[in-house]
Write an enzyme that holds these catalytic residues in place. Structure first.
Site, PDB file in Angstrom:
ATOM      1  N   SER A 180      62.853  55.442  30.758  1.00 29.47           N
ATOM      2  CA  SER A 180      62.937  54.034  31.421  1.00 29.47           C
ATOM      3  C   SER A 180      63.030  53.260  30.130  1.00 29.47           C
ATOM      4  O   SER A 180      63.370  51.974  30.435  1.00 29.47           O
ATOM      5  CB  SER A 180      61.827  54.006  32.377  1.00 29.47           C
ATOM      6  OG  SER A 180      60.517  54.337  31.640  1.00 29.47           O
ATOM      7  N   HIS A 208      65.429  56.536  37.303  1.00 28.66           N
ATOM      8  CA  HIS A 208      66.422  55.837  36.855  1.00 28.66           C
ATOM      9  C   HIS A 208      67.789  56.315  36.923  1.00 28.66           C
ATOM     10  O   HIS A 208      68.715  55.160  36.456  1.00 28.66           O
ATOM     11  CB  HIS A 208      66.287  55.426  35.363  1.00 28.66           C
ATOM     12  CG  HIS A 208      65.136  54.423  35.424  1.00 28.66           C
ATOM     13  ND1 HIS A 208      64.947  52.927  35.682  1.00 28.66           N
ATOM     14  CD2 HIS A 208      63.735  54.535  35.201  1.00 28.66           C
ATOM     15  CE1 HIS A 208      63.771  52.329  35.446  1.00 28.66           C
ATOM     16  NE2 HIS A 208      63.041  53.306  35.193  1.00 28.66           N
ATOM     17  N   LYS A 239      64.415  51.648  43.320  1.00 25.04           N
ATOM     18  CA  LYS A 239      65.158  50.972  42.081  1.00 25.04           C
ATOM     19  C   LYS A 239      66.496  50.710  42.630  1.00 25.04           C
ATOM     20  O   LYS A 239      66.737  49.798  43.455  1.00 25.04           O
ATOM     21  CB  LYS A 239      65.102  51.842  40.821  1.00 25.04           C
ATOM     22  CG  LYS A 239      63.699  52.105  40.413  1.00 25.04           C
ATOM     23  CD  LYS A 239      63.524  52.894  39.068  1.00 25.04           C
ATOM     24  CE  LYS A 239      62.234  53.344  38.765  1.00 25.04           C
ATOM     25  NZ  LYS A 239      61.415  52.016  38.481  1.00 25.04           N
TER      26      LYS A 239
HETATM   27  C1  LIG Z   1      60.792  57.100  34.989  1.00 26.17           C
HETATM   28  C2  LIG Z   1      59.957  56.672  36.061  1.00 26.17           C
HETATM   29  N1  LIG Z   1      59.476  57.491  36.818  1.00 26.17           N
HETATM   30  C3  LIG Z   1      59.058  57.228  38.253  1.00 26.17           C
HETATM   31  C4  LIG Z   1      58.830  55.807  38.266  1.00 26.17           C
HETATM   32  C5  LIG Z   1      57.968  55.407  39.449  1.00 26.17           C
HETATM   33  O1  LIG Z   1      58.819  54.852  40.436  1.00 26.17           O
HETATM   34  P1  LIG Z   1      58.149  53.853  41.444  1.00 26.17           P
HETATM   35  O2  LIG Z   1      58.201  52.370  41.141  1.00 26.17           O
HETATM   36  O3  LIG Z   1      59.371  54.103  42.720  1.00 26.17           O
HETATM   37  O4  LIG Z   1      56.698  54.119  41.821  1.00 26.17           O
HETATM   38  C6  LIG Z   1      59.307  54.750  37.499  1.00 26.17           C
HETATM   39  C7  LIG Z   1      59.363  53.407  37.421  1.00 26.17           C
HETATM   40  O5  LIG Z   1      58.618  52.892  38.103  1.00 26.17           O
HETATM   41  C8  LIG Z   1      59.935  55.413  36.289  1.00 26.17           C
HETATM   42  O6  LIG Z   1      60.640  54.392  35.300  1.00 26.17           O
END
Ligand SMILES: Cc1ncc(COP(=O)(O)O)c(C=O)c1O
Length: 391
Positions: A180, A208, A239
């Site tokens: 990310s 992502h 996302k």
């Molecule tokens: C790589 C990654 N995994 C999991 C998440 C968590 O997802 P969520 O925003 O749906 O909780 C994120 C970002 O927020 C992320 O960048």
């Protein structure tokens, strides 16, 4: 002396280092061009890859579900909070991801943390990329398994960690599909080979990648052609899908187990039906409107080329997440503030989100940015980067 004074001291230390930032507030919809803190800006900060947060089909389905099914579920999934629309979404996600089953969580964070913490225990070993998401790290800690971290994308180092684990130990090999903060990809084929050789469970966090990589946005497992070799696939609905939530897709036995052991599933209320309806509409859009993904990648290529032509160091990104490497944390924050004053919203990211000395401006383009908006952002970035000595 108050009992929380130590928190104030921590905050002061952030201020002293130039790393304290107030929350930015949107006064309009989450769009490519929006209003943040009362300023009209080109928005390079969201994960709204396909522009689905404001897509008419998603709005309409949400509204219809709101009218027909109400605003909330009033219960956790395992008591009275499983509505037919939740089951419909899970069946749809499983078919989309080409797995036997899927389970939806309240967020990607709880999907990762709830899964890792429940499928592993104190006698097990987790072998994890150094840049994996915080929710994986928290889940690993909660599991009480031993955590062995390999340097970012270093398959040889991952192998050495597995070799150093006594035979017969249960192991989980885990990577993000798209990282990310750097926008690079996990080396899935090589990690799958390793998992098979050592009998490890293979898990990928595709937060992502859903809606961005693979056929119709099926993610990195599809992109790399490793269907059937990754037992645990996590995705997010927050996302590119434009709404909220996370999911795990995999074999039925895994999903049945998570229904009974994943603590966020057991102990936190399920999504409002309108959220499930929105996600269903988003999958329709992924399957029926490929133009959004095509446009996302067109914009990504245009923007990356512009940054590189201006002389910025964009790291190793292979995705619409493009970091602009700055180095010093305070400089990244000044850079971001100056961009904002000039109408470009791109956040500075510093320690502890990224390692010390690796601060950056993180940019994400979406399918709905116009060429004019992207060119405007490139011009402002180049001008500001030159002023601050970044280029
Ligand atoms: C790589 C990654 N995994 C999991 C998440 C968590 O997802 P969520 O925003 O749906 O909780 C994120 C970002 O927020 C992320 O960048």
């Amino acid at each position: 002396m108050g009992v929380l004074d130590y928190l104030d001291a921590e905050l002061q230390s952030l201020r002293d280092q130039g790393l304290y930032r107030p929350l930015r507030v949107l006064h309009d919809e989450q769009r490519a061009h929006t209003v943040v803190d009362h300023r009209s800006v080109v928005n390079l900060s969201s994960n709204n890859y396909l522009g689905l947060t404001t897509h008419p089909r998603l709005r309409e389905r949400a509204r219809e579900a709101l009218d027909r099914l109400g605003v909330g579920t009033g219960s956790v999934r395992t008591i009275a909070g499983t509505m037919a629309i939740h089951v419909e979404l899970e069946e749809r996600l499983a078919a989309f991801k080409k797995t036997e089953a899927a389970v939806v969580f309240q967020s990607g964070f709880t999907a990762n943390a709830g899964t890792v913490s429940s499928i592993l225990g104190k006698d097990d070993v987790i072998v994890s990329d150094a840049l994996n998401h915080a929710s994986i790290i928290d889940g690993a800690r909660l599991s009480r398994a031993a955590i062995k971290v390999f340097p970012h994308r270093d398959v040889t180092a991952a192998r050495a960690l597995l070799e150093g684990t006594p035979r017969g130990t249960r192991t989980l090999l885990i990577t993000d599909g798209v990282f990310s903060m750097d926008g690079d990809l996990g080396p899935l084929p090589a990690l799958c080979d390793l998992a098979e050789e050592f009998g490890s469970i293979m898990m990928v966090d595709d937060a992502h990648a859903s809606g961005v990589f693979g056929t119709n946005g099926r993610g990195t497992v599809d992109h790399f052609g490793v269907h059937g070799r990754v037992q645990v696939q996590v995705g997010t609905l927050s996302k590119a899908i434009g709404a909220l939530g996370g999911y795990v897709a995999g074999p039925r036995v895994l999903i049945e187990f998570l229904h009974r052991r994943a603590r966020p599933f057991l102990f936190s209320t399920s999504h409002p039906p309108s959220v499930a309806a929105t996600c269903l509409a988003a999958i329709d859009v992924l399957e029926q409107e490929p133009q959004w993904m095509a446009q996302l990648w067109d914009n990504t290529r245009f923007f990356k080329a512009g940054l590189q032509a201006a002389g910025f160091d964009t790291g190793l990104s292979e995705s619409p997440i493009t970091p602009i490497m700055v180095g010093d944390g305070a400089l990244a924050m000044t850079f971001s503030d100056r961009l904002f004053e000039r109408g470009v919203f791109a956040l500075g990211i510093g320690f502890p989100t990224v390692p010390q000395g690796k601060a950056r401006i993180r940019t994400i383009v979406t399918a709905t940015h116009t060429r004019d908006e992207l060119q405007f952002a490139l011009d402002v970035l180049a001008k500001t980067g030159r002023e601050l000595g970044v280029i």
